[in-house]
Design an enzyme around this catalytic site. Sequence first.
Site, PDB file in Angstrom:
ATOM      1  N   ALA A  66       0.835  -1.200   0.000  1.00  0.00           N
ATOM      2  CA  ALA A  66       0.000   0.000   0.000  1.00  0.00           C
ATOM      3  C   ALA A  66       0.869   1.249   0.000  1.00  0.00           C
ATOM      4  O   ALA A  66       1.992   1.249   0.496  1.00  0.00           O
ATOM      5  CB  ALA A  66      -0.913  -0.001   1.217  1.00  0.00           C
ATOM      6  N   LYS A  70      -2.320   4.733  -4.317  1.00  0.00           N
ATOM      7  CA  LYS A  70      -3.280   5.143  -3.294  1.00  0.00           C
ATOM      8  C   LYS A  70      -4.710   5.186  -3.809  1.00  0.00           C
ATOM      9  O   LYS A  70      -5.658   4.984  -3.047  1.00  0.00           O
ATOM     10  CB  LYS A  70      -2.893   6.515  -2.739  1.00  0.00           C
ATOM     11  CG  LYS A  70      -1.593   6.523  -1.944  1.00  0.00           C
ATOM     12  CD  LYS A  70      -1.224   7.937  -1.516  1.00  0.00           C
ATOM     13  CE  LYS A  70       0.037   7.970  -0.698  1.00  0.00           C
ATOM     14  NZ  LYS A  70      -0.115   7.316   0.615  1.00  0.00           N
ATOM     15  N   ASN A 115       8.733   9.234   4.384  1.00  0.00           N
ATOM     16  CA  ASN A 115       7.535   9.893   3.876  1.00  0.00           C
ATOM     17  C   ASN A 115       6.647  10.324   5.028  1.00  0.00           C
ATOM     18  O   ASN A 115       6.592   9.677   6.076  1.00  0.00           O
ATOM     19  CB  ASN A 115       6.774   8.977   2.907  1.00  0.00           C
ATOM     20  CG  ASN A 115       5.710   8.145   3.593  1.00  0.00           C
ATOM     21  OD1 ASN A 115       4.597   8.621   3.841  1.00  0.00           O
ATOM     22  ND2 ASN A 115       6.055   6.901   3.935  1.00  0.00           N
ATOM     23  N   PHE A 119      -1.910   9.967   4.313  1.00  0.00           N
ATOM     24  CA  PHE A 119      -3.127   9.384   3.741  1.00  0.00           C
ATOM     25  C   PHE A 119      -3.769  10.306   2.703  1.00  0.00           C
ATOM     26  O   PHE A 119      -4.998  10.487   2.682  1.00  0.00           O
ATOM     27  CB  PHE A 119      -4.156   9.059   4.830  1.00  0.00           C
ATOM     28  CG  PHE A 119      -3.821   7.893   5.719  1.00  0.00           C
ATOM     29  CD1 PHE A 119      -2.699   7.111   5.514  1.00  0.00           C
ATOM     30  CD2 PHE A 119      -4.643   7.584   6.798  1.00  0.00           C
ATOM     31  CE1 PHE A 119      -2.400   6.043   6.353  1.00  0.00           C
ATOM     32  CE2 PHE A 119      -4.349   6.505   7.637  1.00  0.00           C
ATOM     33  CZ  PHE A 119      -3.228   5.736   7.418  1.00  0.00           C
ATOM     34  N   SER A 186       0.420   3.730  10.623  1.00  0.00           N
ATOM     35  CA  SER A 186       1.140   4.812   9.961  1.00  0.00           C
ATOM     36  C   SER A 186       1.506   5.881  10.984  1.00  0.00           C
ATOM     37  O   SER A 186       0.672   6.276  11.806  1.00  0.00           O
ATOM     38  CB  SER A 186       0.286   5.440   8.861  1.00  0.00           C
ATOM     39  OG  SER A 186       0.894   6.627   8.388  1.00  0.00           O
ATOM     40  N   ASN A 188       2.036   8.944  10.273  1.00  0.00           N
ATOM     41  CA  ASN A 188       1.829  10.248   9.645  1.00  0.00           C
ATOM     42  C   ASN A 188       0.433  10.829   9.820  1.00  0.00           C
ATOM     43  O   ASN A 188       0.122  11.887   9.278  1.00  0.00           O
ATOM     44  CB  ASN A 188       2.167  10.158   8.155  1.00  0.00           C
ATOM     45  CG  ASN A 188       3.604   9.738   7.931  1.00  0.00           C
ATOM     46  OD1 ASN A 188       4.503  10.198   8.618  1.00  0.00           O
ATOM     47  ND2 ASN A 188       3.814   8.835   6.976  1.00  0.00           N
ATOM     48  N   THR A 189      -0.428  10.135  10.568  1.00  0.00           N
ATOM     49  CA  THR A 189      -1.732  10.678  10.956  1.00  0.00           C
ATOM     50  C   THR A 189      -1.732  10.809  12.468  1.00  0.00           C
ATOM     51  O   THR A 189      -1.567   9.807  13.172  1.00  0.00           O
ATOM     52  CB  THR A 189      -2.880   9.754  10.499  1.00  0.00           C
ATOM     53  OG1 THR A 189      -2.897   9.702   9.069  1.00  0.00           O
ATOM     54  CG2 THR A 189      -4.223  10.265  11.005  1.00  0.00           C
ATOM     55  N   LYS A 224      -2.188  -4.381   9.759  1.00  0.00           N
ATOM     56  CA  LYS A 224      -0.816  -3.943   9.460  1.00  0.00           C
ATOM     57  C   LYS A 224      -0.232  -3.287  10.705  1.00  0.00           C
ATOM     58  O   LYS A 224      -0.819  -2.360  11.260  1.00  0.00           O
ATOM     59  CB  LYS A 224      -0.787  -2.969   8.295  1.00  0.00           C
ATOM     60  CG  LYS A 224       0.636  -2.663   7.798  1.00  0.00           C
ATOM     61  CD  LYS A 224       0.614  -1.988   6.440  1.00  0.00           C
ATOM     62  CE  LYS A 224       2.020  -1.852   5.870  1.00  0.00           C
ATOM     63  NZ  LYS A 224       2.014  -1.298   4.502  1.00  0.00           N
ATOM     64  N   THR A 252       6.091  -5.299   8.144  1.00  0.00           N
ATOM     65  CA  THR A 252       5.644  -4.196   8.987  1.00  0.00           C
ATOM     66  C   THR A 252       5.452  -2.920   8.172  1.00  0.00           C
ATOM     67  O   THR A 252       5.867  -2.848   7.017  1.00  0.00           O
ATOM     68  CB  THR A 252       6.703  -3.880  10.076  1.00  0.00           C
ATOM     69  OG1 THR A 252       7.916  -3.478   9.406  1.00  0.00           O
ATOM     70  CG2 THR A 252       6.980  -5.079  10.955  1.00  0.00           C
ATOM     71  N   ASN A 253       4.890  -1.928   8.841  1.00  0.00           N
ATOM     72  CA  ASN A 253       4.773  -0.584   8.276  1.00  0.00           C
ATOM     73  C   ASN A 253       6.124   0.124   8.401  1.00  0.00           C
ATOM     74  O   ASN A 253       7.130  -0.480   8.742  1.00  0.00           O
ATOM     75  CB  ASN A 253       3.675   0.189   9.021  1.00  0.00           C
ATOM     76  CG  ASN A 253       2.956   1.189   8.124  1.00  0.00           C
ATOM     77  OD1 ASN A 253       3.567   1.825   7.268  1.00  0.00           O
ATOM     78  ND2 ASN A 253       1.653   1.335   8.320  1.00  0.00           N
ATOM     79  N   THR A 254       6.146   1.431   8.142  1.00  0.00           N
ATOM     80  CA  THR A 254       7.371   2.215   8.283  1.00  0.00           C
ATOM     81  C   THR A 254       7.714   2.426   9.755  1.00  0.00           C
ATOM     82  O   THR A 254       6.876   2.261  10.638  1.00  0.00           O
ATOM     83  CB  THR A 254       7.218   3.576   7.593  1.00  0.00           C
ATOM     84  OG1 THR A 254       6.086   4.252   8.161  1.00  0.00           O
ATOM     85  CG2 THR A 254       7.005   3.413   6.097  1.00  0.00           C
ATOM     86  N   GLY A 274      12.681   0.998   3.666  1.00  0.00           N
ATOM     87  CA  GLY A 274      13.858   0.619   2.903  1.00  0.00           C
ATOM     88  C   GLY A 274      14.828  -0.229   3.694  1.00  0.00           C
ATOM     89  O   GLY A 274      14.471  -0.871   4.686  1.00  0.00           O
TER      90      GLY A 274
END
Length: 345
Positions: A66, A70, A115, A119, A186, A188-189, A224, A252-254, A274
């Site tokens: 994902a 998007k 990043n 979303f 995430s 980022n939210t 996730k 996993t996620n970031t 990465g």
Amino acid sequence: MYSLIKPILFQFDPEKVHYFVTRNLKRFNKFPGGAALSRALWDAKDAGLEREVFGLKFKNPVGLAAGFDKNGEIINEMANLGFGFIEVGTVTPLPQPGNPKPRMFRLPADGALINRMGFNNLGVDVVAQRIATYRKNRPAAQQGVIIGGNIGKNKVTPNEDAVSDYIKCFDRLFDVVDYFVVNVSSPNTPGLRELQEKEPLMQLLNTLQQRNHKNGISRPILLKIAPDLTNEQLDDIVEIVTGSGIAGLIATNTTISREGLTSSAKDETGGLSGKPLTQRSTEVIKYIAQKSKGAFPIIGVGGIHSPEDAIEKLNAGASLIQLYTGFIYEGPGLIKRINKRIARQ
């Protein structure tokens, strides 16, 4: 070919390059013979690659994570590059622009990205319609491609109302996706990761499971998780997955960790993906697989830049894998190299 053009692409803003590349990929696939050429170059066809996981038949175990598509815009093009499954999203009920730009940063010395997209997406109604249109028109060569829907909450929705956002996305996408991913990891939210705590997460997953039947049909629901969870928190995750009866995990996620980075952009806020994530994501997969005694499937993602990285994830306990940052750094040839390596197992 990709090794020749990558140095040029990496001179420009990552988000602008993403849209430049995807637009031109769409153009290439519309040329007579373009789609067939793409499949001939990149798609590994081998019956030995097929996997049946959480009741779905995957033509190969390499998926697109994902975040890359998007809005369900390039499912056709990604399928022609050889991905066995494509996860669309993260999708929210209402459209939202995401965080201010710039919000994506390359760390070439570390083989990584940071990043803080937030979303950004066109909303679940647009995405659902696009996936439906793709399904209606997709060519015979792509009939075996699995589509996942990664769902989240809008930034303005308070956590106490988050369940309603996930329900809206779940209901709207139910008829057009093959599986769901609940994204509460995430960074980022604001406040989103608080939903990984045991009580709110159990409530969210149980609510979705109660709705997970339509005309006798149910969809696999995956969770996730972040790589930054402690072993005690991972123990809770295993208990939550088995207790709620969902189909499995994506690990996993970031990460929010910045350990060992050398690139100049290392202090940018956001989620890191990465190569720096390779070892930790594999550790999480292995821990969960052993703790759960293989009770549920795991999709492994995080720092897969080579066939060897992919094999490590599978050996650690993953049933399938996904690419994102490795795909950006190594190009589409990585998909075929991984599949060919797996086929030789």
